[in-house]
Design a protein around this motif. Structure first.
Motif, short mmCIF file in Angstrom:
data_model
loop_
_atom_site.label_atom_id
_atom_site.label_comp_id
_atom_site.label_asym_id
_atom_site.label_seq_id
_atom_site.Cartn_x
_atom_site.Cartn_y
_atom_site.Cartn_z
N UNK A 241 1.14 -1.04 -0.10
CA UNK A 241 0.10 -0.23 0.16
C UNK A 241 0.84 1.27 0.03
N UNK A 242 1.96 1.05 0.64
CA UNK A 242 2.79 2.43 0.79
C UNK A 242 3.50 2.59 -0.59
N UNK A 243 3.93 1.57 -1.46
CA UNK A 243 4.40 1.68 -2.81
C UNK A 243 3.48 2.29 -3.73
N UNK A 244 2.22 1.59 -3.39
CA UNK A 244 1.16 2.15 -4.51
C UNK A 244 0.61 3.64 -4.18
N UNK B 295 1.00 9.38 -5.81
CA UNK B 295 1.50 10.52 -5.66
C UNK B 295 2.25 11.33 -6.65
N UNK B 296 3.01 10.39 -7.29
CA UNK B 296 3.91 10.67 -8.19
C UNK B 296 3.42 11.82 -9.39
N UNK B 297 4.07 12.73 -9.85
CA UNK B 297 3.63 13.62 -10.85
C UNK B 297 2.87 12.86 -11.99
N UNK C 208 3.58 11.48 -19.15
CA UNK C 208 3.47 10.32 -20.00
C UNK C 208 4.74 9.21 -19.68
N UNK C 209 5.69 9.29 -18.91
CA UNK C 209 6.55 8.35 -18.34
C UNK C 209 5.97 7.68 -17.20
N UNK C 210 4.99 8.36 -16.50
CA UNK C 210 4.26 7.81 -15.29
C UNK C 210 3.20 6.66 -15.84
N UNK C 211 3.54 5.25 -15.26
CA UNK C 211 2.93 4.33 -15.71
C UNK C 211 1.28 4.30 -15.08
N UNK C 212 0.98 5.28 -13.99
CA UNK C 212 -0.12 5.56 -13.28
C UNK C 212 -0.66 6.57 -13.92
N UNK C 213 -0.46 7.14 -14.89
CA UNK C 213 -1.09 8.41 -15.58
C UNK C 213 -2.13 7.81 -16.48
N UNK C 214 -3.30 8.63 -16.56
CA UNK C 214 -4.59 8.62 -17.41
C UNK C 214 -4.09 8.38 -18.67
N UNK C 215 -2.82 8.88 -19.23
CA UNK C 215 -2.72 8.93 -20.66
C UNK C 215 -2.36 7.32 -20.88
N UNK C 216 -1.34 6.99 -20.03
CA UNK C 216 -0.68 5.72 -20.32
C UNK C 216 -1.94 4.57 -20.31
#
Length: 235
Positions: free
Chosen positions: A165-168, A173-175, A178-186
């Protein structure tokens, strides 16, 4: 349970379950395990079980899918315990194909377990898989089932879940970019994503409730399975 109810005459039916890719992989593994037990306890011939494993490995090597990983890795572990030298080259090909195994570690680890079976595959299998035996006394056999045990104080899984949960949360919270796998675009992208199986040396022994547990040690949870085929697989 399957091995306790089945006879040699049921071999074609059990084999069909093992080879049916539309069946849940855990059910397929349970069916294969039942044949291991029947062989180890002297009710199934070596040639008959060898024939089933030949079909299983041929099928997996020819058309392997990720949802068959549990069946494949259990089969590789059991081949070492049973000391089926007929499949030595096949297992080497499997490690060349999938790399590091969650249950067996590296090829060198598997080879060490294979050599340790000392050509007495039946005895080694029964020793390493104490939970996989025919049920001759239902009451005694089910006493060790976790469902009938009083829960013991254990923060092992709680610690794992808290770390996850901490890692998630860190990822959430990461910005967003496009390089963030949790972004909506991805996640909305139609581009296929690929994932690489981690490889590398086998990790050191894990701890369970503060006690070091080796990969081949009985799982402290009381399931009767090796640690690597029980809670060790979760780790």
């Amino acid at each position: 349970i399957i091995a306790s109810c089945a006879t040699v005459d049921d071999l074609p039916l059990i084999e069909s379950i093992v080879l049916d890719k539309s069946v849940c992989t855990y059910a397929r593994d349970a069916a294969l395990t039942s044949l291991n037990v029947m062989y180890a306890e002297g009710d199934l011939s070596r040639d008959a079980l060898i024939g089933v494993y030949r079909k299983v490995l041929d099928s997996l090597l020819e058309n392997y899918s990720d949802n068959e990983e549990f069946l494949l890795e259990n089969a590789v572990v059991d081949i070492a315990d049973l000391h089926f030298d007929e499949f030595f080259d096949d297992v080497k090909a499997i490690f060349d194909k999938i790399g590091h195994s969650a249950f067996s570690g590296s090829w060198d680890n598997w080879l060490s377990e294979y050599n340790a079976s000392a050509y007495d595959g039946k005895a080694v299998y029964l020793k390493n898989n104490d939970g996989n035996r025919r049920i001759t006394d239902t009451i005694e056999s089910t006493k060790r089932w976790n469902i009938y045990k009083e829960p013991e104080p254990n923060d092992y899984m709680e610690k794992i879940m808290a770390a996850m949960e901490k890692k998630l949360q860190e990822l959430r919270d990461a910005p967003q970019s496009d390089s963030n796998p949790w972004s909506e675009q991805e996640w909305e992208s139609d581009e296929p994503r690929t994932y690489t199986r981690p490889t590398g040396p086998t990790p050191p022994p894990h701890t369970y409730n503060g006690v070091k547990v080796g990969r081949n040690d009985p799982c402290p949870c009381g399931s009767g399975k090796k640690f690597k085929k029980c809670h060790g697989a979760v780790v």
